[in-house]
Design an enzyme around this catalytic site. Structure first.
Site, PDB file in Angstrom:
ATOM      1  NE  ARG A  75      78.080  34.527  70.652  1.00 24.48           N
ATOM      2  CZ  ARG A  75      77.216  34.032  69.770  1.00 24.48           C
ATOM      3  NH1 ARG A  75      76.964  34.703  68.684  1.00 24.48           N
ATOM      4  NH2 ARG A  75      76.564  32.915  69.997  1.00 24.48           N
ATOM      5  CB  THR A  76      83.284  32.856  75.109  1.00 28.17           C
ATOM      6  OG1 THR A  76      82.052  33.583  75.203  1.00 28.17           O
ATOM      7  CG2 THR A  76      84.193  33.262  76.246  1.00 28.17           C
ATOM      8  CE  LYS A 103      88.057   7.477  79.417  1.00 27.84           C
ATOM      9  NZ  LYS A 103      89.529   7.449  79.412  1.00 27.84           N
ATOM     10  NE  ARG A 125      81.063  29.863  78.196  1.00 28.48           N
ATOM     11  CZ  ARG A 125      80.376  30.539  77.283  1.00 28.48           C
ATOM     12  NH1 ARG A 125      79.551  29.926  76.469  1.00 28.48           N
ATOM     13  NH2 ARG A 125      80.518  31.857  77.180  1.00 28.48           N
ATOM     14  CG  HIS A 153      80.410  35.646  80.187  1.00 27.92           C
ATOM     15  ND1 HIS A 153      81.737  35.619  79.807  1.00 27.92           N
ATOM     16  CD2 HIS A 153      79.696  35.212  79.099  1.00 27.92           C
ATOM     17  CE1 HIS A 153      81.814  35.184  78.550  1.00 27.92           C
ATOM     18  NE2 HIS A 153      80.595  34.928  78.111  1.00 27.92           N
TER      19      HIS A 153
HETATM   20  N1   CP Z   1      78.189  35.676  74.593  1.00 28.84           N
HETATM   21  C1   CP Z   1      78.639  34.411  74.720  1.00 28.84           C
HETATM   22  O1   CP Z   1      79.155  34.001  75.767  1.00 28.84           O
HETATM   23  O2   CP Z   1      78.488  33.658  73.586  1.00 28.84           O
HETATM   24  P1   CP Z   1      78.984  32.152  73.430  1.00 28.84           P
HETATM   25  O3   CP Z   1      78.132  31.299  74.336  1.00 28.84           O
HETATM   26  O4   CP Z   1      78.801  31.826  71.976  1.00 28.84           O
HETATM   27  O5   CP Z   1      80.418  32.091  73.866  1.00 28.84           O
END
Ligand code: CP
Length: 331
Positions: A75-76, A103, A125, A153
């Protein structure tokens, strides 16, 4: 269901609506800054629902957006990519599995490398809490946190707040029960920060082993009995059981976890009659949530959360690059 709490304040006169270079967390944002991002996102919902020809805006044309995801995501990652493209940016997804990280290149060296390529905005992320703040300190462009360890998040919390505001008409005064694996959840932490700032009453609900110590200091009430925790709640936000972050011993088995903390149609009767069901995804169906609840279009906002994710990320990319683009009032 709940008493109406005061609306969050509007941006005070003479105060910049969003004076931040990065978005690394909800922590440190004023309530009006959160509301400003939600208001900015509203315009993108209509655009995203338009025809293929209409789903474009070119304000980020010529800017390079790098998405560097050191942890898996559906999603993100995709919504940041779609958001950037709909705003006209050149979007590059760093293929971490094929990168020099494999590496042994350090996170800081990777950040310095991305910076040297003159990225205009970097979305990160990472599995380590605090990694995004570390990178933000090393680069010249805005950095957006797409989830770091158990820490934050922020865009998930913003899209959740937008979903709630649209479905319920307000956030203040609502009772929101955040249920399940709170211990490992950056989604829970960012949502607690955002929803308490916006004057919702937040409960955390889950087994004692999955509730962080001293979480009540964040202004939430703690419930280890699921039925009690969701009683009368306006929003029931389920969290994924993050088995990949568990070395063992947190829950007896997925089956027993479901028996005690799984959201079933029967359990949902404890919440308010019009309670909204949410889940950030990905879901463990049959563990923390039953499919019949997750897929109920009258109760579940799960696909709407995904839709709001694109709008919120467009708003964040737009707002955070305004200084760089020399937008009046932001330069
Ligand atoms: N909600 C969320 O962060 O989903 P993903 O891990 O698929 O990005």
């Amino acid at each position: 269901m709940s008493d109406i709490a005061p609306r969050p304040p509007a941006t005070p006169e003479g105060v910049h609506p969003f004076p931040h270079r990065h978005l690394t967390g909800i922590q440190g944002l004023q309530p009006w800054e959160i509301m400003f991002l939600l208001d900015e996102a509203e315009q993108w919902i209509a655009l995203n629902r338009g025809s293929a020809q209409a789903r474009h805006d070119h304000r980020l044309a010529g800017l390079t957006q790098i998405n560097a995801f050191f942890e898996n995501s559906t999603r993100t990652l995709l919504s940041f990519e779609i958001a950037g493209k709909r705003l006209g940016a050149d979007v590059v997804n760093m293929a971490v599995a094929q990168s020099s990280v494999k590496k042994g290149e350090t996170l800081i060296d990777t950040a310095v490398t991305l910076n040297a390529m003159h990225a205009d905005v970097i979305v990160i992320r990472h599995e380590a809490s605090g990694a995004v703040d570390l990178i933000a300190d090393k680069v010249d462009c805005p950095v957006l946190n797409a989830g770091d360890g158990r820490h934050e998040h922020p865009t998930q919390a913003l899209l959740d707040a937008l979903t709630i505001r649209r479905r319920k008409g307000r956030i203040e005064g609502l009772t929101v029960a955040i249920c399940g694996d709170v211990l490992h959840s950056r989604v829970a932490r960012s949502n607690i920060l955002s929803l308490t700032a916006l004057n919702a009453q937040v409960r955390v609900v889950g087994p004692p082993t999955l509730i962080p110590a001293a979480i009540d200091r964040m202004g939430v009430s703690v419930h280890t009995d699921f039925d009690e925790g969701i009683a009368g709640a306006d929003v029931v936000m389920m969290l994924r059981l993050q088995r990949e972050r568990m070395a063992g011993g947190y829950v007896p088995s997925p089956r027993e976890y479901h028996a005690l903390y799984g959201l079933t149609p029967d359990r949902l009767k404890q919440a308010a009659p019009d309670a909204l069901v949410m889940h950030p995804g990905p879901m463990n169906r049959g563990v923390e949530i039953d499919s019949v609840v997750a897929d109920d279009p009258d109760r579940s906002a799960i696909t709407e959360q995904v839709e709001m994710g694109v709008a919120v990320r467009m708003a964040c990319l737009d707002v955070l690059t305004r200084t760089r683009r020399g937008v009046e009032g932001w330069a």
